[in-house]
Design a protein around this motif. Structure first.
Motif, PDB file in Angstrom:
ATOM      1  N   CYS A  46       0.814  -1.212   0.000  1.00  0.00           N
ATOM      2  CA  CYS A  46       0.000   0.000   0.000  1.00  0.00           C
ATOM      3  C   CYS A  46       0.851   1.266   0.000  1.00  0.00           C
ATOM      4  O   CYS A  46       0.496   2.252  -0.647  1.00  0.00           O
ATOM      5  N   TRP A  47       1.969   1.265   0.681  1.00  0.00           N
ATOM      6  CA  TRP A  47       2.842   2.447   0.689  1.00  0.00           C
ATOM      7  C   TRP A  47       3.361   2.704  -0.719  1.00  0.00           C
ATOM      8  O   TRP A  47       3.295   3.840  -1.215  1.00  0.00           O
ATOM      9  N   CYS A  65      -6.328   6.512  -0.268  1.00  0.00           N
ATOM     10  CA  CYS A  65      -5.741   5.387  -1.008  1.00  0.00           C
ATOM     11  C   CYS A  65      -5.231   4.314  -0.048  1.00  0.00           C
ATOM     12  O   CYS A  65      -5.490   3.124  -0.253  1.00  0.00           O
ATOM     13  N   LEU A  66      -4.527   4.731   1.002  1.00  0.00           N
ATOM     14  CA  LEU A  66      -4.006   3.767   1.975  1.00  0.00           C
ATOM     15  C   LEU A  66      -5.133   3.012   2.666  1.00  0.00           C
ATOM     16  O   LEU A  66      -5.056   1.792   2.847  1.00  0.00           O
ATOM     17  N   SER A  67      -6.189   3.721   3.024  1.00  0.00           N
ATOM     18  CA  SER A  67      -7.327   3.081   3.683  1.00  0.00           C
ATOM     19  C   SER A  67      -7.989   2.067   2.757  1.00  0.00           C
ATOM     20  O   SER A  67      -8.264   0.922   3.168  1.00  0.00           O
ATOM     21  N   ASN A  68      -8.243   2.467   1.525  1.00  0.00           N
ATOM     22  CA  ASN A  68      -8.863   1.554   0.554  1.00  0.00           C
ATOM     23  C   ASN A  68      -7.955   0.373   0.234  1.00  0.00           C
ATOM     24  O   ASN A  68      -8.421  -0.765   0.128  1.00  0.00           O
ATOM     25  N   CYS A  69      -6.675   0.629   0.072  1.00  0.00           N
ATOM     26  CA  CYS A  69      -5.716  -0.431  -0.229  1.00  0.00           C
ATOM     27  C   CYS A  69      -5.670  -1.453   0.907  1.00  0.00           C
ATOM     28  O   CYS A  69      -5.701  -2.660   0.668  1.00  0.00           O
ATOM     29  N   ALA A  70      -5.612  -0.961   2.143  1.00  0.00           N
ATOM     30  CA  ALA A  70      -5.560  -1.858   3.300  1.00  0.00           C
ATOM     31  C   ALA A  70      -6.829  -2.708   3.375  1.00  0.00           C
ATOM     32  O   ALA A  70      -6.760  -3.916   3.618  1.00  0.00           O
ATOM     33  N   ALA A  71      -7.980  -2.083   3.134  1.00  0.00           N
ATOM     34  CA  ALA A  71      -9.241  -2.830   3.180  1.00  0.00           C
ATOM     35  C   ALA A  71      -9.278  -3.910   2.107  1.00  0.00           C
ATOM     36  O   ALA A  71      -9.672  -5.052   2.378  1.00  0.00           O
TER      37      ALA A  71
END
Length: 87
Positions: A46-47, A65-71
């Motif tokens: 994600c980073w 983006c980080l939140s969506n990627c992690a989910a």
């Protein structure tokens, strides 16, 4: 035999059965290691995907983006793990 069930240590035929508390501790540590590996992979993926040039703060779009990627990463990991546990 499974370490959880208090059986002998794998690969050590003829040894005493494993202490149930030790077996539980080993299982907990294994779960921690799996979790830490998952977090490390999630962070790397994600980073690289979401953060361009690091600065002192993340922009709103980077945070989103980080939140969506992690989910998405966690959802896909759960699907894969469910497939493995079903056989």
């Amino acid at each position: 035999m499974s370490a959880r069930g208090g059986g002998a240590v794998p690969g050590q035929a003829g040894q005493q059965p494993m202490d149930p508390q030790l077996a539980q501790f080993i299982e907990q540590e294994r779960h921690k290691a799996v979790f830490n590996e998952l977090v490390s992979k999630l962070t790397d993926i994600c980073w690289d995907k979401c953060v361009g040039t690091p600065s002192t703060r993340l922009s709103g779009s980077e945070q989103s983006c980080l939140s969506n990627c992690a989910a998405r990463f966690l959802d896909s990991s759960q699907v894969v793990m469910a497939k493995f546990t079903k056989g």
